[in-house]
Design a protein around this motif. Structure first.
Motif, PDB file in Angstrom:
ATOM      1  N   GLY A  51      -0.242  -3.168 -59.008  1.00  0.00           N
ATOM      2  CA  GLY A  51      -0.916  -2.432 -60.057  1.00  0.00           C
ATOM      3  C   GLY A  51       0.024  -1.996 -61.163  1.00  0.00           C
ATOM      4  O   GLY A  51       1.209  -2.304 -61.161  1.00  0.00           O
ATOM      5  N   ASN A  52      -0.556  -1.270 -62.093  1.00  0.00           N
ATOM      6  CA  ASN A  52       0.177  -0.860 -63.283  1.00  0.00           C
ATOM      7  C   ASN A  52       0.744   0.539 -63.089  1.00  0.00           C
ATOM      8  O   ASN A  52       0.073   1.433 -62.577  1.00  0.00           O
ATOM      9  N   LEU A  55      -1.264   3.361 -64.687  1.00  0.00           N
ATOM     10  CA  LEU A  55      -2.675   3.505 -64.377  1.00  0.00           C
ATOM     11  C   LEU A  55      -2.915   3.662 -62.889  1.00  0.00           C
ATOM     12  O   LEU A  55      -3.861   3.150 -62.326  1.00  0.00           O
ATOM     13  N   GLY A  83       5.278  -4.303 -62.175  1.00  0.00           N
ATOM     14  CA  GLY A  83       5.434  -5.730 -62.490  1.00  0.00           C
ATOM     15  C   GLY A  83       5.817  -6.007 -63.926  1.00  0.00           C
ATOM     16  O   GLY A  83       6.266  -7.110 -64.244  1.00  0.00           O
ATOM     17  N   ILE A  84       5.627  -5.036 -64.803  1.00  0.00           N
ATOM     18  CA  ILE A  84       6.028  -5.269 -66.189  1.00  0.00           C
ATOM     19  C   ILE A  84       7.523  -4.978 -66.360  1.00  0.00           C
ATOM     20  O   ILE A  84       8.240  -5.710 -67.042  1.00  0.00           O
ATOM     21  N   ARG A 206      -7.394   8.068 -71.384  1.00  0.00           N
ATOM     22  CA  ARG A 206      -8.438   7.048 -71.279  1.00  0.00           C
ATOM     23  C   ARG A 206      -9.748   7.633 -70.778  1.00  0.00           C
ATOM     24  O   ARG A 206     -10.775   6.959 -70.816  1.00  0.00           O
ATOM     25  N   TYR A 336      -5.765  -9.201 -75.232  1.00  0.00           N
ATOM     26  CA  TYR A 336      -6.337  -8.430 -74.137  1.00  0.00           C
ATOM     27  C   TYR A 336      -7.020  -9.292 -73.089  1.00  0.00           C
ATOM     28  O   TYR A 336      -8.106  -8.972 -72.612  1.00  0.00           O
ATOM     29  N   PHE A 346       5.547 -12.375 -70.328  1.00  0.00           N
ATOM     30  CA  PHE A 346       6.415 -13.476 -69.922  1.00  0.00           C
ATOM     31  C   PHE A 346       7.230 -13.989 -71.098  1.00  0.00           C
ATOM     32  O   PHE A 346       8.403 -14.346 -70.964  1.00  0.00           O
TER      33      PHE A 346
ATOM     34  N   GLN B  73      -4.592 -14.753 -61.792  1.00  0.00           N
ATOM     35  CA  GLN B  73      -5.315 -13.746 -61.023  1.00  0.00           C
ATOM     36  C   GLN B  73      -6.527 -13.336 -61.837  1.00  0.00           C
ATOM     37  O   GLN B  73      -6.390 -12.890 -62.961  1.00  0.00           O
TER      38      GLN B  73
ATOM     39  N   TYR C  18       5.570 -14.281 -63.125  1.00  0.00           N
ATOM     40  CA  TYR C  18       4.239 -14.160 -63.723  1.00  0.00           C
ATOM     41  C   TYR C  18       3.254 -13.521 -62.763  1.00  0.00           C
ATOM     42  O   TYR C  18       2.328 -12.834 -63.193  1.00  0.00           O
ATOM     43  N   GLY C  19       3.463 -13.715 -61.477  1.00  0.00           N
ATOM     44  CA  GLY C  19       2.565 -13.105 -60.502  1.00  0.00           C
ATOM     45  C   GLY C  19       2.576 -11.588 -60.613  1.00  0.00           C
ATOM     46  O   GLY C  19       1.539 -10.948 -60.748  1.00  0.00           O
ATOM     47  N   MET C  20       3.786 -11.011 -60.613  1.00  0.00           N
ATOM     48  CA  MET C  20       3.848  -9.544 -60.660  1.00  0.00           C
ATOM     49  C   MET C  20       3.435  -9.019 -62.020  1.00  0.00           C
ATOM     50  O   MET C  20       2.858  -7.944 -62.126  1.00  0.00           O
ATOM     51  N   ILE C  21       3.699  -9.821 -63.047  1.00  0.00           N
ATOM     52  CA  ILE C  21       3.275  -9.388 -64.381  1.00  0.00           C
ATOM     53  C   ILE C  21       1.757  -9.272 -64.431  1.00  0.00           C
ATOM     54  O   ILE C  21       1.195  -8.264 -64.851  1.00  0.00           O
ATOM     55  N   GLN C  22       1.097 -10.328 -63.954  1.00  0.00           N
ATOM     56  CA  GLN C  22      -0.364 -10.304 -63.983  1.00  0.00           C
ATOM     57  C   GLN C  22      -0.893  -9.139 -63.176  1.00  0.00           C
ATOM     58  O   GLN C  22      -1.849  -8.468 -63.568  1.00  0.00           O
ATOM     59  N   ASP C  23      -0.250  -8.909 -62.040  1.00  0.00           N
ATOM     60  CA  ASP C  23      -0.678  -7.828 -61.174  1.00  0.00           C
ATOM     61  C   ASP C  23      -0.618  -6.503 -61.917  1.00  0.00           C
ATOM     62  O   ASP C  23      -1.498  -5.646 -61.772  1.00  0.00           O
ATOM     63  N   ALA C  24       0.419  -6.350 -62.724  1.00  0.00           N
ATOM     64  CA  ALA C  24       0.594  -5.079 -63.425  1.00  0.00           C
ATOM     65  C   ALA C  24      -0.295  -4.958 -64.649  1.00  0.00           C
ATOM     66  O   ALA C  24      -0.675  -3.861 -65.036  1.00  0.00           O
ATOM     67  N   ILE C  25      -0.604  -6.083 -65.268  1.00  0.00           N
ATOM     68  CA  ILE C  25      -1.367  -5.916 -66.508  1.00  0.00           C
ATOM     69  C   ILE C  25      -2.875  -5.982 -66.280  1.00  0.00           C
ATOM     70  O   ILE C  25      -3.638  -5.527 -67.110  1.00  0.00           O
ATOM     71  N   ASN C  26      -3.294  -6.520 -65.152  1.00  0.00           N
ATOM     72  CA  ASN C  26      -4.730  -6.642 -64.961  1.00  0.00           C
ATOM     73  C   ASN C  26      -5.480  -5.312 -65.006  1.00  0.00           C
ATOM     74  O   ASN C  26      -6.590  -5.269 -65.531  1.00  0.00           O
ATOM     75  N   PRO C  27      -4.905  -4.206 -64.497  1.00  0.00           N
ATOM     76  CA  PRO C  27      -5.611  -2.925 -64.663  1.00  0.00           C
ATOM     77  C   PRO C  27      -5.864  -2.586 -66.128  1.00  0.00           C
ATOM     78  O   PRO C  27      -6.895  -2.009 -66.461  1.00  0.00           O
ATOM     79  N   ILE C  28      -4.918  -2.956 -66.993  1.00  0.00           N
ATOM     80  CA  ILE C  28      -5.131  -2.692 -68.426  1.00  0.00           C
ATOM     81  C   ILE C  28      -6.310  -3.500 -68.917  1.00  0.00           C
ATOM     82  O   ILE C  28      -7.166  -3.023 -69.657  1.00  0.00           O
ATOM     83  N   ILE C  29      -6.329  -4.761 -68.489  1.00  0.00           N
ATOM     84  CA  ILE C  29      -7.374  -5.666 -68.967  1.00  0.00           C
ATOM     85  C   ILE C  29      -8.748  -5.189 -68.508  1.00  0.00           C
ATOM     86  O   ILE C  29      -9.715  -5.226 -69.259  1.00  0.00           O
ATOM     87  N   GLU C  30      -8.788  -4.729 -67.245  1.00  0.00           N
ATOM     88  CA  GLU C  30     -10.091  -4.355 -66.698  1.00  0.00           C
ATOM     89  C   GLU C  30     -10.764  -3.276 -67.534  1.00  0.00           C
ATOM     90  O   GLU C  30     -11.945  -3.365 -67.835  1.00  0.00           O
ATOM     91  N   VAL C  31      -9.975  -2.275 -67.916  1.00  0.00           N
ATOM     92  CA  VAL C  31     -10.563  -1.200 -68.693  1.00  0.00           C
ATOM     93  C   VAL C  31     -11.011  -1.725 -70.048  1.00  0.00           C
ATOM     94  O   VAL C  31     -12.084  -1.391 -70.538  1.00  0.00           O
TER      95      VAL C  31
END
Lengths: 491, 684, 44
Positions: A51-52, A55, A83-84, A206, A336, A346, B73, C18-31
């Protein structure tokens, strides 16, 4: 405790190197910088988070301590990795070690100070990527400027004073603007915020209805105001056209190892902060002004690339093309979508490695020839075949050649942004950057690397045939890298 | 029979290994890296043949993702994978065959000539072969794009092989830039295809051509953009991808890089023209033919571009002085024929011509290479003459290739070119509306080009090999060795015989089922939806392309008439060349063309306008932007900083290097922060 | 050389990060998706 160890190890290294005699400073700094490198490597291998960070995701290596009670607010020492930030930390430690090694040849005065400042810079950078409390984060953010200023001002080229002051004043004013923007946001939430912890702020802001109007302005206006100030502040750092003019000057004047860190890591601070603050906290504003931000991104890509086409100085070419590359990051962010924002992150990483590589190769050529002007030399491939080979590889990496990281970053950004809320036309126009980048890099390579050998400066270059050992070492390292990356993916 | 298919990645991996070995250890090896290259490509050839035979005997294919490039994902993933069907199996054989022969030939052309930098050369060849083979078996369009680009990189490295001279680096840059310009459209197309369908797979029921088909039938919903209807949007997608095809396959107006690319070593030219780079474009259209078959507009444009390029390039070939230049323009022209065939619904004809052309063009280039060795790297045909008796092996094999190129029965080129023109003719006659007219126009241009092809081919043959020697070198040419003659002999025999795999006119007349290539291509597994009868079905559906065939003279009559006309024109061209140039001391008859010749020699000023666009428009524009940036954008920044003299003095004081000053400026921010909290926090 | 290795390694296998990046950014995207959902978003 890992993050504290990481930052402390660089600070301690910095202190030791500052006190060391000039003769050994370079070697010592390289050796000491292996500590944060190893730490970050271990952190990456044991990375276990989801997760982020802002958030409510599970962070790795998180620590929170109430640091200072200040009026009704609390300042926390809060650091953590998600992860970022994890990839960016690895990028920072790798690039710092390599920058130190690449400084051995060109830096020949006040070495201990130079390497001490580089390590101090690294501490600041690592702090920016890990801090989760605004106060802590802002300290690190400002701390980065100081060593950078001295590194340019003391060891730079002929106009180093001008470039260093321009860099310092420009980015510092930008920081203050951003700072005002963030505080507006915090204060607009009134008593619900009791700490300027980024995770709390991000989650609260938010929640609908938390942001209140200030001085008769509606909450949405306040959000827009805060967003604009923060965007402007970070835009200077990225840099986004038209706030980019400090960058070419700083790059041209900075010594090569500093350019490596400047392009490789410092620019990522801007996009990282944009992602953490603007795009995480205020998605509503992004949604409303997506097209406008996309225009900034596309202009950065195309304008930066066209400017690179007009340059004669190899470093300036790379500097302007960095502006172009960072435009892709903005485009991906504003899209987005998973591949858009993920591709943008990346691309930060990929651009860090590629631009670092590019600056190092230009540096090697400069060490040998003492010129970086396209017109001053030709046929370098004749005298330094392996350097030129790596130059060609790096240039094609910059052009986004498949199977190199630039392609993965760019194509993900394109895939993510084409099908998003912004018009696909933005993506299509920005993609034309891949033609222009090929244009100026191929042109520069043709002029400098190929053709009959000729050099305008006084320096004599001996053809140095590579040894068999050297070639085998290259072969083994590339091969083991490929094999390990391929196998790690199948596991 | 899955066993052999598991080895498909090895077909590409072997040349990759030879690349690494040649690059890093080539200097220490005998023959400087040639041997690993020959072994690797020969291994690829053996495996490719085994794969092709397996496809032929079992009729089974292989379509699998092998490596996840990017795992998405909550979104689509990107894969690398293998698609083996008759088309890719055939192309694998062609590519690895030509690559092997080019490697062997290089022993004679590069090693025996004492060139330096050979490890780099063989590394380039290995990487080139690797990229092309991977491109051929790519199972999705993104992977195809990736290796398409790598092919471009390799051509850059190899065209610019002699980097110490001025010409080759410039030609290499041009080749990469022009094809990159095309690839820009291709990449937009790839991205748009992913955005539209969420997949880039070539074959199967989940592939994008099939999804597009379903979407047009109203059974599947896709995203379209810019408010376009499905048919219109698919046409746009097809045309975007076509941009990359036209760049790589050197179709008008992106053909200008190809003649310049002659600066590279001749074996590289053979590889580029016959089997790799240029072939990649046409192969891509064939690979996703199920998608193009849905759009009549895209087909019309393909046919028109192809027919026009065929004629346009052939006319320029007529006046060239240098051996390799003539061959370069003939390549452009021949790929025009393939595009013409694809545009007019002749999928099999296009693949057939791709096959025969690969053989005879590789032969002609290697033959030219042999002549160039003999002539000590003088390529001007007017300095040659009379080489026929001095180098008989080269002459007879070159003649075989020339007859094939000119389209003289029974050499390979006759059968394939005739089929191309036949398909264009019957579909042009049978199709209603604008598409039919376009196809007929394209056919007419293609037919006219046959005459020019016969003419320039034999002008080249007569000038090079016949008559009296016109220079001292031609009187005493350097002999060539087995490593040159061997590949020539293999290709010479093939150029004469490979046409027999698909003798459609003979089949039509006698009724014998001898159109083996057609049958082979039709053997693609039904589930892949890449077989010929599926394409024919799509083409003939009015909701899709709506292409129909008409044979006004009956099947036998039409095929005979078509063959007779094209053969007649080819022979006329050959005879005209014989009349004019088969003399002991030929003269340049094209001088009589006057101004036309000047235009042709300058290639219709195509290069001039493109260079003008790059050098006299784009670069000065960038210069203007730079001035703007330095003057206005930066000027505002600097102006703002010196608005007040006091501020300027403060700034200057900073330069004194007093550390406390910096610290002060820096802590200012932090103090502000604390102050703000004190104020707000205190009030709250 | 080490950097080139990084560049090529990341290019061949972006999933390392890229796996961990996606994992971290997906919560942002969801909102953002929830926000955009009202006005209609495309295929993700």
């Amino acid at each position: 405790m890992w993050i504290e160890a990481l930052i402390l190890s660089t600070l301690v290294a910095s202190g030791i190197v500052l006190l060391a005699p000039n003769r050994y400073a370079g070697k010592l700094a390289a050796a000491l910088s292996l500590a944060p490198l190893a730490l970050s490597g271990i952190m990456w291998l044991n990375y276990d988070a989801a997760g982020n960070a802002l958030l409510g995701g599970d962070m790795a290596y998180e620590t929170t301590t109430r640091w200072v009670e200040f009026a009704s607010y609390g300042l926390n020492w809060h650091v953590g990795v998600d992860g970022i930030s994890m990839p960016l930390i690895v990028l920072t430690t790798i690039l710092t070690t390599l920058a130190i090694v690449s400084a051995w040849t060109p830096i020949d005065t006040r070495q201990s100070q130079f390497y001490g400042l580089v390590l101090f810079l690294q501490a600041g950078l690592l702090g920016v990527f890990t801090a989760l409390d605004f106060f802590v984060w802002f300290i690190f953010w400002e701390v980065v400027l100081v060593p950078m200023y001295f590194l340019i001002a003391i060891w730079g080229g002929p106009r180093r004073k001008y470039a260093a002051i321009k860099f310092f004043v420009y980015t510092n004013i930008a920081s203050l603007i951003m700072f005002v923007g963030f505080l507006t946001l915090v204060f607009s939430m009134g008593p619900s915020v009791r700490a300027i912890d980024l995770t709390q702020v991000a989650q609260l802001v938010r929640t609908p209805g938390v942001v209140e109007g200030i001085a008769g302005f509606s909450p949405n206006t306040v959000k827009l105001f805060a967003f604009t100030l923060m965007f402007l502040g970070f835009a200077v750092k990225v840099p986004i056209v038209p706030f980019h003019t400090w960058l070419p000057d700083a790059h041209v004047e900075a010594p090569t190892p500093v350019s490596v860190l400047l392009a490789g890591v410092l620019l990522k601070m801007g996009t990282y902060a944009l992602l953490r603050f603007n795009f995480t906290m205020l998605p509503g504003v992004v949604r409303d002004y997506a097209a406008l931000i996309a225009v900034f991104a596309v202009v950065s890509v195309i304008y930066g690339a066209l400017l690179a086409l007009a340059q004669q100085d190899l470093k300036r070419i790379v500097a302007y093309s960095s502006i172009s590359s960072m435009g892709y990051v903005i485009l991906g962010l504003v899209a987005y979508t998973t591949h858009g924002v993920g591709g943008a992150t990346f691309q930060m990483l990929s651009h860090g490695f590629i631009s670092g590589l590019m600056f190092m190769v230009v540096g090697v050529i400069y060490n040998e020839t003492h010129t970086r002007m396209v017109g001053d030399m030709s046929g370098m491939a004749d005298r330094m075949p392996w350097t030129v080979g790596i130059f060609v590889a790096a240039a094609f990496g910059y052009m986004g050649l498949p199977l190199m990281s630039g392609f993965a970053g760019e194509v993900l950004v394109f895939l993510g942004s084409f099908d998003s809320t912004i018009s696909p036309l933005f993506t299509a126009v920005a993609m034309f950057g891949i033609v222009i980048v090929a244009g100026y890099l191929l042109w520069a390579m043709q002029r400098t690397l190929f053709g009959p050998f000729d050099l305008e400066t006084e320096y004599e270059i001996r053809p140095r045939p590579s040894t068999t050992w050297h070639r085998w070492w290259c072969c083994c390292s590339v091969w083991s890298g490929w094999v390990s990356t391929l196998t790690s993916s199948t596991v | 029979m899955a066993g052999i298919y598991d080895l498909v990645p090895a077909i590409a991996a072997l040349p990759l290994a030879s690349f690494v070995i040649a690059l890093f250890a080539g200097k220490d090896l005998p023959k400087k890296g040639a041997l690993p290259g020959i072994l690797a490509t020969a291994g690829s050839l053996a495996l490719s043949l085994a794969v092709a035979v397996t496809v032929f005997t079992t009729g089974e294919g292989f379509n699998q993702n092998l490596y996840t490039f990017v795992a998405g994902q909550d979104t689509f993933s990107l894969h690398l994978g293998v698609l083996i069907d008759p088309l890719s199996a055939l192309m694998l054989v062609i590519v690895s065959l030509i690559a092997t022969l080019v490697h062997v030939f290089s022993l004679g052309y590069m090693n025996d000539e004492g060139e330096t930098g050979l490890p780099r050369y063989y590394a380039g060849l290995g990487l080139f072969t690797f990229s092309m083979l991977s491109f051929v078996f790519a199972n999705n369009i993104l992977m195809a794009f990736m290796f398409f680009e790598l092919v471009g990189l390799c051509s850059y490295l190899l065209i610019g092989f002699w980097f110490r001279e001025a010409g080759p680096p410039s030609a290499a840059k041009k080749a990469f830039l022009v094809t990159r310009f095309g690839d820009y459209f291709f990449l937009v197309g790839v991205v748009a295809i992913f955005a539209t369908f969420g997949t880039g797979a070539f074959a199967g029921s989940e592939s994008f051509p099939h999804l597009a088909e379903l979407a047009l039938e109203g059974e599947y919903d896709v995203n379209t953009f810019f408010g376009l209807g499905e048919q219109a949007w698919f046409t746009v997608l097809g045309l975007l991808v076509l941009g990359g095809v036209m760049g790589k396959s050197a179709q008008f107006p992106f053909h200008t890089w190809l003649p310049d690319a002659m600066e590279g070593p001749t074996p590289v030219s053979a590889l580029i023209h016959a089997a790799t780079m240029v072939a990649a474009g046409v192969f891509l259209v064939a690979r996703m033919y199920g998608f193009y078959a849905l759009s009549p507009t895209a087909l019309a444009i393909i046919a028109l571009v192809g027919g026009f390029t065929a004629l346009f390039a052939a006319t320029m070939g007529v006046v060239k002085q240098e051996l390799k230049q003539v061959l370069a323009y003939s390549t452009i022209s021949q790929y025009g024929y393939m595009m013409l065939a694809l545009g007019s619904g002749g999928y099999v004809a296009a693949v057939f011509h791709l096959t025969t052309h690969a053989v005879f063009k590789a032969l002609l280039f290697l033959g030219a290479g042999s002549v160039i060795i003999a002539m000590h790297h003088n390529e001007n045909m007017w300095d040659m003459g009379g080489l026929k008796d001095k180098m008989p092996v080269t002459y007879w094999t070159f003649l075989s290739g020339s007859l094939a190129l000119a389209g003289i029965v029974p050499f390979a080129g006759f059968w394939s070119k005739d089929e191309v023109l036949y398909e264009a003719l019957i579909h042009g006659l049978g199709t209603e509306g604008g598409l039919g007219i376009v196809l007929l126009a394209a056919y007419a241009m293609g037919l006219l080009a046959v005459f020019f092809t016969g003419f320039y081919t034999f002008r080249m043959v007569y000038l090079t090999f016949h008559g009296e020697p016109r220079s001292d070198i031609a009187r005493d040419p350097e002999p060539v060795r087995w490593n040159v003659k061997g590949p020539l002999a293999v290709l010479g025999v093939l150029a004469a015989t490979v046409g027999f795999i698909n003798m459609v006119p003979v089949k039509k007349v006698t009724g014998l089922e001898i159109d083996y290539l057609h049958q082979f291509l039709d053997m693609a597994p039904e589930a892949y939806l890449t077989n010929v009868h599926h394409y024919t079905e799509l083409l003939e559906t009015d909701a899709f392309a709506g292409i129909h065939a008409a044979t006004p003279l009956g099947e036998v009559g039409t095929v005979a008439a078509s063959a007779a006309v094209s053969l007649g024109l080819a022979l006329a061209g050959v005879l005209a060349a014989r009349q004019l140039y088969n003399a002991p001391q030929p003269v340049e008859h094209t001088d009589r063309l006057g101004r036309v010749k000047t235009i042709l020699m300058h290639n219709y000023y195509q290069d001039e306008y493109q260079v003008w666009l790059a050098r006299d428009v784009t670069v000065p524009f960038a210069g203007v932007l730079d001035t703007f940036d330095q003057g206005i954008v930066d000027g505002v920044v600097n102006g703002a900083s010196s608005v007040s003299r006091t501020a300027g003095r403060q700034v200057r004081k900073l330069q004194t290097g007093v550390v406390t000053n910096y610290a002060a400026l820096l802590t200012l921010g932090l103090v502000l922060l604390l102050a703000a909290f004190a104020v707000v926090g205190g009030w709250v | 050389m080490v950097l080139l290795l990084c560049v090529v390694g990341l290019g061949v296998n972006p999933d390392i990060f890229y796996g961990m990046i996606q994992d971290a950014i997906n919560p942002i995207i969801e909102v953002q998706d929830a926000l955009v959902g009202a006005i209609g978003g495309g295929l993700r």
